[in-house]
Write a protein that holds these residues in place. Structure first.
Motif, mmCIF file in Angstrom:
data_model
loop_
_atom_site.group_PDB
_atom_site.id
_atom_site.type_symbol
_atom_site.label_atom_id
_atom_site.label_comp_id
_atom_site.label_asym_id
_atom_site.label_seq_id
_atom_site.Cartn_x
_atom_site.Cartn_y
_atom_site.Cartn_z
ATOM 1 N N PHE A 28 -9.037 72.410 43.040
ATOM 2 C CA PHE A 28 -10.468 72.397 43.349
ATOM 3 C C PHE A 28 -10.995 70.976 43.304
ATOM 4 N N ALA A 29 -12.179 70.779 43.905
ATOM 5 C CA ALA A 29 -12.833 69.475 43.960
ATOM 6 C C ALA A 29 -13.920 69.411 42.897
ATOM 7 N N PHE A 30 -13.859 68.361 42.077
ATOM 8 C CA PHE A 30 -14.788 68.197 40.962
ATOM 9 C C PHE A 30 -15.551 66.894 41.147
ATOM 10 N N ALA A 31 -16.885 66.974 41.217
ATOM 11 C CA ALA A 31 -17.743 65.799 41.376
ATOM 12 C C ALA A 31 -18.496 65.545 40.078
ATOM 13 N N SER A 32 -18.264 64.374 39.484
ATOM 14 C CA SER A 32 -18.940 64.000 38.248
ATOM 15 C C SER A 32 -19.768 62.751 38.484
ATOM 16 N N GLY A 33 -20.578 62.383 37.509
ATOM 17 C CA GLY A 33 -21.394 61.189 37.647
ATOM 18 C C GLY A 33 -21.923 60.727 36.312
ATOM 19 N N LEU A 74 -13.796 59.726 30.277
ATOM 20 C CA LEU A 74 -13.581 61.011 29.605
ATOM 21 C C LEU A 74 -12.807 61.959 30.502
ATOM 22 N N TRP A 75 -13.243 62.041 31.759
ATOM 23 C CA TRP A 75 -12.569 62.934 32.702
ATOM 24 C C TRP A 75 -11.267 62.337 33.208
ATOM 25 N N GLN A 76 -11.310 61.112 33.685
ATOM 26 C CA GLN A 76 -10.177 60.543 34.410
ATOM 27 C C GLN A 76 -9.010 60.148 33.501
ATOM 28 N N LYS A 77 -9.325 59.694 32.296
ATOM 29 C CA LYS A 77 -8.275 59.221 31.400
ATOM 30 C C LYS A 77 -7.916 60.207 30.298
ATOM 31 N N ASN A 78 -8.763 61.200 30.086
ATOM 32 C CA ASN A 78 -8.525 62.113 28.978
ATOM 33 C C ASN A 78 -8.374 63.570 29.430
ATOM 34 N N LEU A 79 -9.467 64.179 29.834
ATOM 35 C CA LEU A 79 -9.444 65.624 30.033
ATOM 36 C C LEU A 79 -8.659 66.061 31.266
ATOM 37 N N ILE A 80 -8.838 65.386 32.391
ATOM 38 C CA ILE A 80 -8.114 65.819 33.591
ATOM 39 C C ILE A 80 -6.607 65.625 33.447
ATOM 40 N N PRO A 81 -6.124 64.487 32.928
ATOM 41 C CA PRO A 81 -4.676 64.384 32.694
ATOM 42 C C PRO A 81 -4.154 65.446 31.737
ATOM 43 N N ALA A 82 -4.945 65.774 30.718
ATOM 44 C CA ALA A 82 -4.530 66.815 29.781
ATOM 45 C C ALA A 82 -4.445 68.171 30.476
ATOM 46 N N TRP A 83 -5.428 68.463 31.321
ATOM 47 C CA TRP A 83 -5.419 69.718 32.082
ATOM 48 C C TRP A 83 -4.192 69.802 32.972
ATOM 49 N N GLU A 84 -3.863 68.720 33.629
ATOM 50 C CA GLU A 84 -2.751 68.753 34.581
ATOM 51 C C GLU A 84 -1.397 68.858 33.882
ATOM 52 N N LYS A 85 -1.348 68.562 32.578
ATOM 53 C CA LYS A 85 -0.137 68.833 31.812
ATOM 54 C C LYS A 85 -0.033 70.325 31.483
ATOM 55 N N VAL A 86 -1.180 70.943 31.272
ATOM 56 C CA VAL A 86 -1.201 72.372 30.950
ATOM 57 C C VAL A 86 -1.018 73.213 32.211
ATOM 58 N N CYS A 87 -1.720 72.841 33.251
ATOM 59 C CA CYS A 87 -1.702 73.601 34.507
ATOM 60 C C CYS A 87 -1.324 72.665 35.660
ATOM 61 N N ASP A 104 -19.539 59.485 40.734
ATOM 62 C CA ASP A 104 -20.745 58.852 41.266
ATOM 63 C C ASP A 104 -21.349 57.988 40.156
ATOM 64 N N THR A 105 -21.091 56.686 40.197
ATOM 65 C CA THR A 105 -21.548 55.789 39.142
ATOM 66 C C THR A 105 -23.066 55.793 39.035
ATOM 67 N N HIS A 106 -23.543 56.036 37.814
ATOM 68 C CA HIS A 106 -24.978 56.138 37.518
ATOM 69 C C HIS A 106 -25.665 57.256 38.307
ATOM 70 N N SER A 107 -24.865 58.177 38.847
ATOM 71 C CA SER A 107 -25.407 59.309 39.614
ATOM 72 C C SER A 107 -26.294 58.846 40.762
ATOM 73 N N ALA A 108 -25.940 57.707 41.344
ATOM 74 C CA ALA A 108 -26.777 57.103 42.386
ATOM 75 C C ALA A 108 -26.876 57.963 43.637
ATOM 76 N N ASN A 109 -25.854 58.768 43.910
ATOM 77 C CA ASN A 109 -25.838 59.566 45.135
ATOM 78 C C ASN A 109 -26.004 61.058 44.877
ATOM 79 N N ILE A 158 -18.211 58.379 30.840
ATOM 80 C CA ILE A 158 -18.038 59.745 31.328
ATOM 81 C C ILE A 158 -16.891 59.787 32.333
ATOM 82 N N GLN A 159 -16.792 58.761 33.161
ATOM 83 C CA GLN A 159 -15.669 58.669 34.087
ATOM 84 C C GLN A 159 -14.347 58.629 33.322
#
Length: 428
Positions: free
Chosen positions: A87-92, A100-113, A123-128, A97-98
């Motif tokens: 699935f596609a996940f959009a964060s900002g 948290l997801w990119q270096k911690n939680l998403i790699p951990a998820w991909e080891k599990v699943c 989206d840096t600073h939720s500008a978009n 926060i980037q």
């Protein structure tokens, strides 16, 4: 307004002291009072991180409960999505926060699943955020596939626009751990996964008995002209939440409840009494002006230009860790009413072709190992009860109600308040 600007901090041990001040009149700094049990939370957080990095066990295995730790309830097996449904996940937000997801939680998820890949965009600073929301709305309206399945960037706006999927405990078992109030605020069409709160910072060398209630704070401000300030509400949530707290204190309870969940411009007349209080404070505010942004207020505290101000808990802690703020600057939490705190939500976009995968991911994020990562990595409040976390992390939040934070006004209502404040207080 600050929505996701939690700042990176180095560990839970330092976090313990600041959060011990929240919700109590204990006057502490982030560098004092670290007893051995609290200091041990650094090791506890590292253990949680290891658990999270391994996910919650191998695919199809029971959910790990961080072996040997008390306070983490046993749970059923975690089942990864079947069929390699990514699935596609959009964060900002800010870089923490980037990470948290990119270096911690998403790699951990991909080891599990490992068969459920996440296409992650940030989206840096939720500008978009508004543009991305418009694209999602247009795709749903035209019956085209949506490009985003899950978001924490524009989740609230999407939920309020009716563009998110409702969820139940049957869909996401872990939401049984979530505060019903937090779920009701979004009509169960989004799920909180972390939170934060505004606190009252003060110079302990000059303020020996800080205010404990809003009424005491307002009295102190007038008795100490030029020693307090808050940023204009449109430039940051610490000032915005102070304004909301004062205004909320003058709104009848029944109207306030409605204004926190539903946009009804007819109720905006309830702002007037609180705005009058804020206007009356202007002669006592530092230089009779309002700084631009949360950071500007921290800068004034750092320079000794002011003695007291509302600040975000995580920004305060980060400033002390980096040496921007001296340890003499401490924090406390006022009551009757308290300053606002708010969750950050994950929401599944309506018409997503990957609902089941997104639901599984949210369920996994709400497990104790991942919630402990949020505490140790970004100093965020967990979305689940403290009693569900490892014992070391529980110690960091002793006596703190992290789930039942005082809610903000509904977003459009809050925007209306900002406009009225600019006219009635800043320019009045």
């Amino acid at each position: 307004m600050r929505r996701t600007s939690l700042l990176l901090v180095p560990g839970v041990a330092a976090l313990a002291v600041i959060l011990a001040a929240c919700g109590s009149s204990t006057q502490v700094s982030s560098g004092a009072g670290l007893s051995s049990p609290v200091a041990a939370t650094t090791a506890g957080a590292a253990g949680s991180s290891s658990s999270a990095a391994a996910g919650s066990g191998s695919v199809g295995a029971p959910r790990s409960t961080v072996a040997g730790r008390s306070g983490v309830a046993a749970s059923a097996a975690f089942n990864c999505p079947t069929g390699g449904d990514g699935f596609a996940f959009a964060s900002g937000g800010d870089v923490n926060i980037q990470n948290l997801w990119q270096k911690n939680l998403i790699p951990a998820w991909e080891k599990v699943c490992p068969n459920t890949k996440i296409t992650f965009t940030f989206d840096t600073h939720s500008a978009n955020a508004n543009l991305d929301l418009a694209k999602v709305a247009a795709a749903i309206k035209s019956g085209q596939p949506v490009s985003v399945d899950l978001t924490d960037n524009f989740s609230m706006a999407a939920q309020q626009a009716g563009l998110t999927e409702p969820v139940t405990v049957a869909d996401i078992p872990s939401i049984s751990r979530i505060s019903p109030t937090a779920m009701a605020a979004v009509k169960s069409a989004a799920v909180p996964y972390r939170a934060s709160s505004v606190l009252l910072a003060y110079d302990s060398t000059k303020v020996t008995d800080p205010p404990k209630t809003l009424a005491e704070l307002l009295t102190w401000i007038k008795a100490n002209p030029g020693k307090f300030t808050y940023n204009s509400p449109s430039t940051g949530g610490s000032g915005g939440n102070f304004v909301e707290t004062v205004v909320d204190s003058k709104i009848p309870a029944s109207a306030l409840t409605s204004m926190q969940t539903t946009y009804n411009p007819a109720l905006d007349s309830n702002f007037a009494p609180g705005l009058a209080v804020l206007k009356d404070l202007t002669p006592s505010v530092y230089q009779n002006t309002y700084p631009n942004g949360n950071q500007a207020v921290l800068d004034l505290l750092s320079k000794g230009e002011i003695e007291m101000a509302p600040v975000w808990s995580d920004q305060f802690l980060s400033a002390q860790q980096t040496g921007q703020l001296d340890k003499k600057i401490k924090v406390t939490q006022i009551a009757n009413p308290s300053l606002n705190g708010s969750p950050t939500y994950l929401a599944i976009i309506k018409s997503s072709a990957h609902v089941k995968a997104a639901q599984a991911f949210i369920d996994w994020v709400l497990l104790p190992a991942q919630q402990s990562q949020i505490v140790s990595t970004i100093a965020g409040f967990p979305a689940i009860p403290i009693s569900d976390l490892p014992a070391g992390v529980q110690g960091a939040f002793a006596g703190i109600d992290t789930q039942n934070l005082r809610p903000n006004l509904e977003s459009k209502t809050s925007a209306d308040l900002q406009k009225q404040w600019a006219t009635a207080v800043a320019q009045g």
